[in-house]
Design a protein around this motif. Structure first.
Motif, PDB file in Angstrom:
ATOM      1  N   LEU A 373     -33.808 -10.392 -42.073  1.00 54.06           N
ATOM      2  CA  LEU A 373     -34.681 -11.558 -42.206  1.00 54.06           C
ATOM      3  C   LEU A 373     -36.068 -11.190 -41.695  1.00 54.06           C
ATOM      4  N   ILE A 374     -37.073 -11.670 -42.391  1.00 50.38           N
ATOM      5  CA  ILE A 374     -38.455 -11.412 -41.977  1.00 50.38           C
ATOM      6  C   ILE A 374     -39.186 -12.748 -41.885  1.00 50.38           C
ATOM      7  N   ALA A 375     -39.724 -13.033 -40.722  1.00 47.70           N
ATOM      8  CA  ALA A 375     -40.493 -14.270 -40.553  1.00 47.70           C
ATOM      9  C   ALA A 375     -41.978 -13.935 -40.602  1.00 47.70           C
ATOM     10  N   THR A 376     -42.676 -14.594 -41.479  1.00 45.69           N
ATOM     11  CA  THR A 376     -44.128 -14.465 -41.517  1.00 45.69           C
ATOM     12  C   THR A 376     -44.652 -15.758 -40.906  1.00 45.69           C
ATOM     13  N   VAL A 377     -45.362 -15.621 -39.807  1.00 46.52           N
ATOM     14  CA  VAL A 377     -45.696 -16.775 -38.976  1.00 46.52           C
ATOM     15  C   VAL A 377     -47.211 -16.961 -38.933  1.00 46.52           C
ATOM     16  N   GLY A 378     -47.641 -18.204 -38.974  1.00 48.23           N
ATOM     17  CA  GLY A 378     -49.075 -18.428 -38.830  1.00 48.23           C
ATOM     18  C   GLY A 378     -49.448 -19.901 -38.918  1.00 48.23           C
ATOM     19  N   ARG A 379     -50.183 -20.371 -37.911  1.00 50.26           N
ATOM     20  CA  ARG A 379     -50.615 -21.757 -37.951  1.00 50.26           C
ATOM     21  C   ARG A 379     -51.640 -21.955 -39.054  1.00 50.26           C
ATOM     22  N   GLY A 380     -52.235 -20.864 -39.534  1.00 48.19           N
ATOM     23  CA  GLY A 380     -53.245 -20.974 -40.582  1.00 48.19           C
ATOM     24  C   GLY A 380     -52.641 -21.080 -41.979  1.00 48.19           C
ATOM     25  N   ILE A 405     -34.793 -17.458 -49.185  1.00 56.80           N
ATOM     26  CA  ILE A 405     -36.108 -17.928 -48.726  1.00 56.80           C
ATOM     27  C   ILE A 405     -35.890 -19.185 -47.899  1.00 56.80           C
ATOM     28  N   ASP A 406     -36.635 -19.306 -46.807  1.00 56.48           N
ATOM     29  CA  ASP A 406     -36.531 -20.526 -46.014  1.00 56.48           C
ATOM     30  C   ASP A 406     -37.897 -20.816 -45.407  1.00 56.48           C
ATOM     31  N   GLN A 407     -38.441 -21.942 -45.766  1.00 50.97           N
ATOM     32  CA  GLN A 407     -39.715 -22.285 -45.144  1.00 50.97           C
ATOM     33  C   GLN A 407     -39.444 -23.376 -44.120  1.00 50.97           C
ATOM     34  N   GLY A 408     -39.693 -23.056 -42.871  1.00 53.34           N
ATOM     35  CA  GLY A 408     -39.433 -24.027 -41.808  1.00 53.34           C
ATOM     36  C   GLY A 408     -40.189 -25.323 -42.082  1.00 53.34           C
ATOM     37  N   SER A 409     -39.617 -26.441 -41.610  1.00 49.10           N
ATOM     38  CA  SER A 409     -40.259 -27.717 -41.918  1.00 49.10           C
ATOM     39  C   SER A 409     -41.612 -27.831 -41.217  1.00 49.10           C
ATOM     40  N   SER A 410     -41.831 -26.985 -40.216  1.00 46.20           N
ATOM     41  CA  SER A 410     -43.114 -27.026 -39.513  1.00 46.20           C
ATOM     42  C   SER A 410     -44.229 -26.375 -40.331  1.00 46.20           C
ATOM     43  N   GLU A 411     -43.850 -25.675 -41.388  1.00 40.39           N
ATOM     44  CA  GLU A 411     -44.796 -24.899 -42.193  1.00 40.39           C
ATOM     45  C   GLU A 411     -45.520 -23.846 -41.361  1.00 40.39           C
ATOM     46  N   LEU A 412     -44.890 -23.481 -40.278  1.00 42.24           N
ATOM     47  CA  LEU A 412     -45.477 -22.484 -39.403  1.00 42.24           C
ATOM     48  C   LEU A 412     -44.977 -21.100 -39.778  1.00 42.24           C
ATOM     49  N   SER A 413     -43.873 -21.075 -40.514  1.00 40.20           N
ATOM     50  CA  SER A 413     -43.335 -19.767 -40.868  1.00 40.20           C
ATOM     51  C   SER A 413     -42.626 -19.820 -42.209  1.00 40.20           C
ATOM     52  N   ILE A 414     -42.638 -18.688 -42.888  1.00 41.50           N
ATOM     53  CA  ILE A 414     -41.829 -18.539 -44.105  1.00 41.50           C
ATOM     54  C   ILE A 414     -40.876 -17.390 -43.816  1.00 41.50           C
ATOM     55  N   ILE A 415     -39.599 -17.643 -44.015  1.00 38.24           N
ATOM     56  CA  ILE A 415     -38.619 -16.601 -43.733  1.00 38.24           C
ATOM     57  C   ILE A 415     -38.016 -16.117 -45.049  1.00 38.24           C
ATOM     58  N   VAL A 416     -38.014 -14.814 -45.226  1.00 33.98           N
ATOM     59  CA  VAL A 416     -37.361 -14.274 -46.416  1.00 33.98           C
ATOM     60  C   VAL A 416     -36.261 -13.320 -45.963  1.00 33.98           C
ATOM     61  N   GLY A 417     -35.223 -13.267 -46.775  1.00 33.96           N
ATOM     62  CA  GLY A 417     -34.138 -12.328 -46.510  1.00 33.96           C
ATOM     63  C   GLY A 417     -34.167 -11.229 -47.552  1.00 33.96           C
ATOM     64  N   VAL A 418     -34.111  -9.992 -47.113  1.00 32.92           N
ATOM     65  CA  VAL A 418     -34.079  -8.853 -48.042  1.00 32.92           C
ATOM     66  C   VAL A 418     -32.942  -7.937 -47.615  1.00 32.92           C
ATOM     67  N   ASP A 419     -32.627  -6.999 -48.485  1.00 32.23           N
ATOM     68  CA  ASP A 419     -31.634  -5.997 -48.148  1.00 32.23           C
ATOM     69  C   ASP A 419     -32.066  -5.225 -46.905  1.00 32.23           C
ATOM     70  N   GLU A 420     -31.147  -4.896 -46.018  1.00 31.75           N
ATOM     71  CA  GLU A 420     -31.548  -4.149 -44.813  1.00 31.75           C
ATOM     72  C   GLU A 420     -32.336  -2.881 -45.153  1.00 31.75           C
ATOM     73  N   SER A 421     -31.961  -2.247 -46.261  1.00 31.48           N
ATOM     74  CA  SER A 421     -32.640  -0.985 -46.611  1.00 31.48           C
ATOM     75  C   SER A 421     -34.084  -1.216 -47.070  1.00 31.48           C
ATOM     76  N   ASP A 422     -34.430  -2.457 -47.394  1.00 37.33           N
ATOM     77  CA  ASP A 422     -35.801  -2.765 -47.831  1.00 37.33           C
ATOM     78  C   ASP A 422     -36.660  -3.325 -46.697  1.00 37.33           C
ATOM     79  N   PHE A 423     -36.061  -3.449 -45.526  1.00 40.47           N
ATOM     80  CA  PHE A 423     -36.716  -4.179 -44.435  1.00 40.47           C
ATOM     81  C   PHE A 423     -38.112  -3.645 -44.099  1.00 40.47           C
TER      82      PHE A 423
END
Ligand code: ASP
Length: 437
Positions: A373-380, A405-423
């Protein structure tokens, strides 16, 4: 007024002690100082806390620990000698050894690194020494008694100009010592900052702050100059570590900023963490990227799922019955996915799947392992149009498929899931798109 906590590498030997004194005495507002135990002096070295843990194991097994204890004491002795600190450590050493021989509790032994370092540092700075055993209150079962702790610290520091308080430990009403989990001096510092209502909590360590991405993946990842406590929480939840996770609550609650600073590079302003930060100082749309491997996703499909009352609850019940907590819950109209950490799921996987089948009779249920899982975080991110599109494009143009894909309800982060080998590749793709522009 500033509360300054110094980590183990910042106090690993006499030359580090010198740097710490220079930092503390260069600003009169640095009145209360929280030290860790001496850490590693070089990569192959040992941390005093680790050595003390070994002593406590030997003592518990009735095996000889004298030589190891002497090695620990000699590190403190050499710091004192090299700096010409006049403090009578021998009495302290004798007392500690006596208590260990009388079967002192493990936490007592393990906490002596902070205790002795506090004694040294207070003498070296000319600051009062206050034992954390008198100030940080635990219940006999080891839970922090927050309000009582604040009251004691506030009372003790009210009439003092300056003080050193060792980090990492406290005591219960019977005087039995308890420690926080590893790295817990960060928590002690935050408690003191809250109790005295400091203007700033400085956390001095051996890195120049938080980076926008793990430097093992993005070598030259930029430092984050400011972020909010909520952004920090999102990033640390996904594995970014600089501060102990529990060091946030006391200062976040009272709106005290935390400044991560580097003892070896004190001119650098480090990373400032605040309760709320404006958008004006956001240099990039995103604040940071963090991620982890080791997740499994369970996909459940059933026609007309959305009109079946209690469907989600029953799926989650299967996890709850086995004491397994889930991380994310991406849902569609007729699909529901549950993302779980491998280490939690593995021992119960078969039973949980069987129980879900029993409880909701899905049309299909599949288990996909090796997810990162990769979280891309940003108040902007909220303000900028098309952030999600850019993120997905960045990943897909590298030929990586996004598995969830999961976008937190806070819109502070977008989380994507990828294969471990693509991390690693996916993290670089996101960094390149948002930062290297
Ligand atoms: N000395 C303890 C540890 O190594 C606590 C700390 O450094 O914060 O975990």
């Amino acid at each position: 007024m500033i509360v300054a906590k110094f980590g183990g590498t910042s106090l690993a030997d006499s030359s580090q002690f010198r740097k710490v004194r220079e930092i503390v005495l260069s600003d009169r507002r640095r009145r209360f100082v929280i030290p860790s135990a001496p850490g590693k002096r070089s990569s192959g070295d040992e941390k005093i806390t680790d050595l003390l843990i070994s002593v406590s194991r030997l003592a518990a097994a009735n095996e000889p620990f004298g030589a190891l204890l002497e090695r620990i004491f000699s590190r403190f002795r050499s710091i004192a000698d090299e700096l010409g600190i006049s403090v009578s450590l021998d009495e302290e050493f004798a007392q500690i050894e006596k208590r260990i021989r009388a079967h002192a509790e493990d936490a007592y032994i393990v906490s002596r690194g902070e205790y002795l370092n506090g004694k040294l540092l207070s003498a070296y700075l000319g600051y009062d020494f206050l034992d954390a055993a008198e100030l940080v209150v635990f219940s006999p079962d080891g839970a922090l008694q927050e309000e009582e702790t604040y009251a004691r610290i506030a009372q003790a520091l009210k009439a003092r100009d300056t003080a050193v308080i060792p980090g990492f430990y406290g005591a219960d009403e019977n005087g039995v010592i308890h420690t926080f989990s590893r790295g817990g001096s960060d928590i002690s510092g935050a408690l003191v900052a809250h109790a005295v209502n400091a203007d700033l909590y400085e956390n001095w360590t051996d890195v120049t702050g938080f980076r926008m991405a793990d430097p093992r993946i993005v070598q030259d990842a930029m430092f984050i100059d400011s972020l909010t406590y909520r952004e920090l929480r999102e990033l640390s939840y996904m594995g970014a570590t600089v501060l102990h996770e529990d060091a946030v609550f006391p200062v976040h609650k009272s709106g005290i900023p935390t400044n991560i600073r580097n003892t070896n590079n004190p001119k650098h302003p480090g990373t400032m963490i605040t309760a709320s930060a404006g958008i004006e100082n956001v240099h990039h749309t995103i604040t940071g990227i963090a991620g982890q491997k080791g997740f499994t996703i369970i996909h459940i499909e059933k026609d007309m799922m959305n009109s079946e009352l209690g469907f989600g609850r029953r799926v989650l019940q299967a996890f709850e019955e086995h004491g397994v907590s889930f991380e994310h819950l991406p849902t569609g109209i007729d699909t529901m996915s549950v993302v779980v950490r491998d280490r939690e799921l593995k021992p119960h996987q078969e039973e949980i799947v069987a129980r879900i089948i029993e409880l909701v009779q899905p049309d299909q249920i599949t288990v996909e392992e090796h997810l990162a899982l990769i979280a891309t975080v940003g108040r902007g991110m909220v303000r900028v149009f098309g952030t999600a599109a850019r993120l997905f494009t960045a990943i897909s143009t590298r030929g990586i498929s996004i598995r969830t894909i999961d976008q937190g309800s806070s819109e502070l982060s977008i989380i994507v899931g990828v294969d471990e080998s693509d991390f690693e590749n996916a993290v670089q793709a996101i960094y390149d798109t948002f930062v290297r522009i």
